[in-house]
Write a protein that holds these residues in place. Structure first.
Motif, mmCIF file in Angstrom:
data_model
loop_
_atom_site.group_PDB
_atom_site.id
_atom_site.type_symbol
_atom_site.label_atom_id
_atom_site.label_comp_id
_atom_site.label_asym_id
_atom_site.label_seq_id
_atom_site.Cartn_x
_atom_site.Cartn_y
_atom_site.Cartn_z
ATOM 1 N N ILE A 43 0.856 -1.176 0.000
ATOM 2 C CA ILE A 43 0.000 0.000 0.000
ATOM 3 C C ILE A 43 0.896 1.231 0.000
ATOM 4 N N VAL A 44 0.598 2.192 -0.888
ATOM 5 C CA VAL A 44 1.455 3.363 -1.055
ATOM 6 C C VAL A 44 0.604 4.627 -1.116
ATOM 7 N N ASN A 45 1.040 5.658 -0.393
ATOM 8 C CA ASN A 45 0.449 6.985 -0.503
ATOM 9 C C ASN A 45 1.569 7.928 -0.911
ATOM 10 N N LEU A 50 5.965 10.416 0.446
ATOM 11 C CA LEU A 50 5.843 9.002 0.108
ATOM 12 C C LEU A 50 5.809 8.135 1.365
ATOM 13 N N ALA A 51 4.806 7.263 1.437
ATOM 14 C CA ALA A 51 4.685 6.309 2.540
ATOM 15 C C ALA A 51 4.321 4.954 1.955
ATOM 16 N N VAL A 52 4.961 3.897 2.451
ATOM 17 C CA VAL A 52 4.728 2.540 1.968
ATOM 18 C C VAL A 52 4.439 1.655 3.176
ATOM 19 N N TRP A 53 3.350 0.858 3.097
ATOM 20 C CA TRP A 53 2.938 0.001 4.190
ATOM 21 C C TRP A 53 2.684 -1.422 3.737
ATOM 22 N N THR A 54 2.817 -2.353 4.673
ATOM 23 C CA THR A 54 2.260 -3.693 4.507
ATOM 24 C C THR A 54 0.781 -3.580 4.874
ATOM 25 N N VAL A 55 0.026 -4.627 4.647
ATOM 26 C CA VAL A 55 -1.386 -4.604 5.003
ATOM 27 C C VAL A 55 -1.545 -4.364 6.504
ATOM 28 N N ARG A 126 -7.870 -10.740 -6.346
ATOM 29 C CA ARG A 126 -7.373 -10.133 -5.121
ATOM 30 C C ARG A 126 -6.512 -8.923 -5.483
ATOM 31 N N ILE A 127 -6.403 -7.995 -4.543
ATOM 32 C CA ILE A 127 -5.578 -6.809 -4.724
ATOM 33 C C ILE A 127 -4.130 -7.163 -4.380
ATOM 34 N N VAL A 128 -3.225 -6.877 -5.279
ATOM 35 C CA VAL A 128 -1.790 -7.064 -5.049
ATOM 36 C C VAL A 128 -1.213 -5.801 -4.419
ATOM 37 N N ALA A 129 -1.663 -4.654 -4.931
ATOM 38 C CA ALA A 129 -1.174 -3.375 -4.443
ATOM 39 C C ALA A 129 -2.200 -2.297 -4.751
ATOM 40 N N PHE A 130 -2.216 -1.274 -3.909
ATOM 41 C CA PHE A 130 -2.955 -0.075 -4.270
ATOM 42 C C PHE A 130 -2.173 1.135 -3.800
ATOM 43 N N SER A 131 -2.315 2.195 -4.544
ATOM 44 C CA SER A 131 -1.648 3.436 -4.212
ATOM 45 C C SER A 131 -2.634 4.575 -4.466
ATOM 46 N N TRP A 132 -2.388 5.697 -3.807
ATOM 47 C CA TRP A 132 -3.285 6.811 -3.996
ATOM 48 C C TRP A 132 -2.605 8.118 -3.646
ATOM 49 N N PHE A 133 -3.262 9.187 -4.134
ATOM 50 C CA PHE A 133 -2.923 10.529 -3.687
ATOM 51 C C PHE A 133 -4.221 11.311 -3.588
#
Length: 136
Positions: A43-45, A50-55, A126-133
């Motif tokens: 997961i990325v914002n 920039l921030a990156v997370w695990t679920v 299933r979702i592998v990754a999502f990112s947003w702004f």
């Protein structure tokens, strides 16, 4: 599996995703992301930095934020437009979204863009990754 069936399943998955943050009827079920995403999902914002997370890193603070009596109440977010590309067992989706609620007693509204990557598994998409702004 047909392209139309895959599109319908991905649409439902994304609706389920956005529903995970809705706390208008009580505590949000952000923990459902654990089943909507593949193990090891990312997961990325991008804003304000920039921030990156695990679920797990992503879910825990949002469960507190969106809990009954949390700082963000009456909250929901929803997709307003999207485009999905499906190639075999892979898919991507770019969508615009809006959000609304009350944060610390003040109106909280906005919107932005979310991008998703999906994979078809034995259990379905299933979702592998999502990112947003969020828009400024």
């Amino acid at each position: 599996m047909s392209h139309v069936m895959s599109q319908t399943e991905i649409d439902a998955l994304v609706a389920d995703f956005f529903g995970a943050f809705d706390n208008r009827g009580g505590a949000a079920d952000v923990g459902r992301l654990r089943r909507l995403m593949v193990p090891g999902g990312v997961i990325v914002n991008t804003r304000p930095s920039l921030a990156v997370w695990t679920v797990e890193e992503f879910v825990e603070p949002r469960e507190k934020l969106l809990a009954r009596g949390g700082r963000l109440v009456g909250f929901s977010e929803w997709e307003t437009a999207s485009h999905t590309e499906i190639v075999g067992d892979l898919a991507t989706r770019t969508g615009e979204y809006r959000k609304s609620g009350t944060m610390d007693g003040a109106p909280y509204e906005g919107g932005g863009t979310k991008m998703f990557q999906f994979v078809r598994t034995a259990e379905g998409w299933r979702i592998v990754a999502f990112s947003w702004f969020d828009e400024s």
